[in-house]
Design a protein around this motif. Structure first.
Motif, PDB file in Angstrom:
ATOM      1  N   ILE A   1     -25.865  11.309  15.976  1.00 23.86           N
ATOM      2  CA  ILE A   1     -25.321  11.603  14.651  1.00 23.86           C
ATOM      3  C   ILE A   1     -24.971  10.341  13.877  1.00 23.86           C
ATOM      4  O   ILE A   1     -25.478  10.114  12.779  1.00 23.86           O
ATOM      5  N   ALA A   2     -24.113   9.501  14.456  1.00 26.74           N
ATOM      6  CA  ALA A   2     -23.654   8.315  13.732  1.00 26.74           C
ATOM      7  C   ALA A   2     -24.802   7.398  13.348  1.00 26.74           C
ATOM      8  O   ALA A   2     -24.912   6.954  12.204  1.00 26.74           O
ATOM      9  N   LEU A   3     -25.691   7.096  14.295  1.00 29.47           N
ATOM     10  CA  LEU A   3     -26.812   6.203  14.008  1.00 29.47           C
ATOM     11  C   LEU A   3     -27.875   6.860  13.136  1.00 29.47           C
ATOM     12  O   LEU A   3     -28.721   6.183  12.567  1.00 29.47           O
ATOM     13  N   ALA A   4     -27.825   8.189  13.035  1.00 31.33           N
ATOM     14  CA  ALA A   4     -28.807   8.895  12.204  1.00 31.33           C
ATOM     15  C   ALA A   4     -28.385   8.932  10.738  1.00 31.33           C
ATOM     16  O   ALA A   4     -29.224   9.112   9.857  1.00 31.33           O
ATOM     17  N   LEU A   5     -27.094   8.753  10.464  1.00 38.24           N
ATOM     18  CA  LEU A   5     -26.607   8.848   9.083  1.00 38.24           C
ATOM     19  C   LEU A   5     -27.298   7.871   8.129  1.00 38.24           C
ATOM     20  O   LEU A   5     -27.715   8.258   7.037  1.00 38.24           O
ATOM     21  N   PRO A   6     -27.422   6.575   8.496  1.00 37.72           N
ATOM     22  CA  PRO A   6     -27.993   5.631   7.526  1.00 37.72           C
ATOM     23  C   PRO A   6     -29.500   5.461   7.609  1.00 37.72           C
ATOM     24  O   PRO A   6     -30.042   4.579   6.957  1.00 37.72           O
ATOM     25  N   VAL A   7     -30.206   6.285   8.389  1.00 37.41           N
ATOM     26  CA  VAL A   7     -31.628   6.056   8.611  1.00 37.41           C
ATOM     27  C   VAL A   7     -32.430   6.089   7.314  1.00 37.41           C
ATOM     28  O   VAL A   7     -33.258   5.217   7.055  1.00 37.41           O
ATOM     29  N   TYR A   8     -32.196   7.106   6.467  1.00 35.23           N
ATOM     30  CA  TYR A   8     -32.965   7.187   5.225  1.00 35.23           C
ATOM     31  C   TYR A   8     -32.665   6.008   4.311  1.00 35.23           C
ATOM     32  O   TYR A   8     -33.573   5.422   3.715  1.00 35.23           O
ATOM     33  N   ALA A   9     -31.374   5.648   4.210  1.00 31.03           N
ATOM     34  CA  ALA A   9     -31.002   4.501   3.380  1.00 31.03           C
ATOM     35  C   ALA A   9     -31.646   3.218   3.904  1.00 31.03           C
ATOM     36  O   ALA A   9     -32.109   2.380   3.123  1.00 31.03           O
ATOM     37  N   MET A  10     -31.705   3.061   5.223  1.00 32.08           N
ATOM     38  CA  MET A  10     -32.315   1.871   5.805  1.00 32.08           C
ATOM     39  C   MET A  10     -33.817   1.850   5.589  1.00 32.08           C
ATOM     40  O   MET A  10     -34.439   0.790   5.659  1.00 32.08           O
ATOM     41  N   SER A  11     -34.409   3.011   5.339  1.00 41.05           N
ATOM     42  CA  SER A  11     -35.845   3.076   5.070  1.00 41.05           C
ATOM     43  C   SER A  11     -36.165   2.692   3.631  1.00 41.05           C
ATOM     44  O   SER A  11     -37.334   2.470   3.292  1.00 41.05           O
ATOM     45  N   VAL A  12     -35.142   2.634   2.793  1.00 40.88           N
ATOM     46  CA  VAL A  12     -35.330   2.353   1.370  1.00 40.88           C
ATOM     47  C   VAL A  12     -34.745   1.001   0.974  1.00 40.88           C
ATOM     48  O   VAL A  12     -35.316   0.277   0.169  1.00 40.88           O
ATOM     49  N   PHE A  13     -33.594   0.660   1.542  1.00 34.90           N
ATOM     50  CA  PHE A  13     -32.915  -0.578   1.198  1.00 34.90           C
ATOM     51  C   PHE A  13     -32.686  -1.421   2.441  1.00 34.90           C
ATOM     52  O   PHE A  13     -32.490  -0.890   3.540  1.00 34.90           O
ATOM     53  N   LYS A  14     -32.674  -2.718   2.254  1.00 37.24           N
ATOM     54  CA  LYS A  14     -32.275  -3.610   3.332  1.00 37.24           C
ATOM     55  C   LYS A  14     -30.757  -3.693   3.314  1.00 37.24           C
ATOM     56  O   LYS A  14     -30.159  -4.171   2.347  1.00 37.24           O
ATOM     57  N   LEU A  15     -30.140  -3.228   4.378  1.00 38.29           N
ATOM     58  CA  LEU A  15     -28.685  -3.259   4.438  1.00 38.29           C
ATOM     59  C   LEU A  15     -28.197  -4.699   4.510  1.00 38.29           C
ATOM     60  O   LEU A  15     -28.783  -5.534   5.197  1.00 38.29           O
TER      61      LEU A  15
END
Length: 320
Positions: free
Chosen positions: A80-94
């Motif tokens: 759950i926790a590591l899945a939350l930012p997956v889409y954002a990480m696919s679009v932006f470089k954190l």
């Protein structure tokens, strides 16, 4: 109909009306979210992406109220926790700051006892990211994973140039060339210098600064091939975990031996510096090596030597 259309700020009212008529969509969007990301972005990327940290911390706050075993925490962090930012990480470089904060939140949750109070982290997070066979818990490094997901998007654009997203991006960033040549449109013709004004107009302040720090090499030919898979095609897994040691570090069962020489364990240090193939490359380059040779296990010491060489007055200009 639930569909909506989003317009840029410079689209005139008559243009909006015509587009709505053609698409048969009356509703204008922009205020909602899609897969956790706002439909429209304004301002600095770092401020926009703070919502990821807020969502993760909000999720943790709910979990803190429950007395969870380490097994339950492991499942929650991985699924759950590591899945939350997956889409954002696919679009932006954190940003590094955001990656550090996300990691810090996960570390705090892992070592908490349910009282929502900070506890001592008895084991470094880097060690917890190792595979269980090597004494870790198999967690992921957010920064490396984010970079790998972005690279996967780039590979998709290269492999599917006729896709909608590729055509949209092409119309804006590499209208007269290819994806790998898109930087040429950002260069001042016949100079090899960045067009600073254009870059500042097209990119955020943070991204523009990163681009301007890159030295263009317009006289070298580019070729497209991913070197960490047999078929030469990119995958996010191979992007984040390029050598056998790192692959096993995160739970992927591969042979430890170096693919080039078959002798030593395939670590980053071995692959870049100590493998016979790497040593031949450094030798052909004419790079002066330390008296005792390159370090067998420290990437930092070897990179420090390389940087020192480039700053030395005795180093040939072409070698720099």
């Amino acid at each position: 109909m639930k569909s909506s259309v989003i317009f840029g700020g410079k689209v005139p009212a008559e243009g909006k009306a015509e587009i709505k008529r053609i698409l048969e969509i009356d509703k204008e969007g922009g205020d909602g979210t899609y897969l956790g990301l706002p439909e429209c972005f304004h301002g600095f990327k770092q401020e926009l992406l703070n919502f990821i940290r807020e969502r993760l911390q909000g999720r943790f706050q709910g979990w803190f109220l429950k007395a969870l075993s380490q097994g339950c925490k492991e499942i929650l962090l991985k699924s759950i926790a590591l899945a939350l930012p997956v889409y954002a990480m696919s679009v932006f470089k954190l940003t590094k700051d955001l990656c550090d904060k996300l990691t810090s939140a996960m570390v705090e949750f892992w070592w908490s006892n349910g009282s929502n109070k900070k506890k001592i982290a008895w084991v470094a997070w880097q060690r917890l990211c190792k595979h269980k066979e090597e004494g870790g818990m198999g967690f992921h490094d957010i920064s490396s994973f984010s970079q790998a997901l972005l690279a996967k998007q780039a590979w998709r654009i290269l492999q599917r140039p006729d896709s909608l997203v590729a055509r949209v991006l092409k119309s804006k960033y590499w209208r007269n060339g290819s994806f790998m040549e898109c930087g040429e449109d950002l260069l001042i013709p016949n100079t090899g210098l960045w067009d600073t004004q254009k870059i500042n107009e097209l990119f955020t302040e943070e991204d523009a600064a990163s681009i301007l720090n890159i030295k263009p090499m317009i006289h070298k030919e580019d070729r497209l091939c991913w070197g960490f898979t047999r078929e030469g095609s990119y995958s996010s897994q191979s992007g984040a975990l390029a050598v056998a040691e790192q692959l096993r570090y995160r739970g992927i069962p591969v042979e430890r031996a170096c693919k080039a020489c078959g002798a030593e364990q395939e670590t980053i240090c071995h692959t870049l510096f100590n493998c016979p193939t790497a040593r031949d490359t450094w030798s052909d380059a004419g790079l002066p090596l330390p008296e005792r040779g390159l370090s067998q296990n420290s990437v930092f010491l070897n990179m420090h030597h390389l940087v020192a060489c480039t700053k030395s007055k005795d180093c040939h200009t072409q070698l720099r």
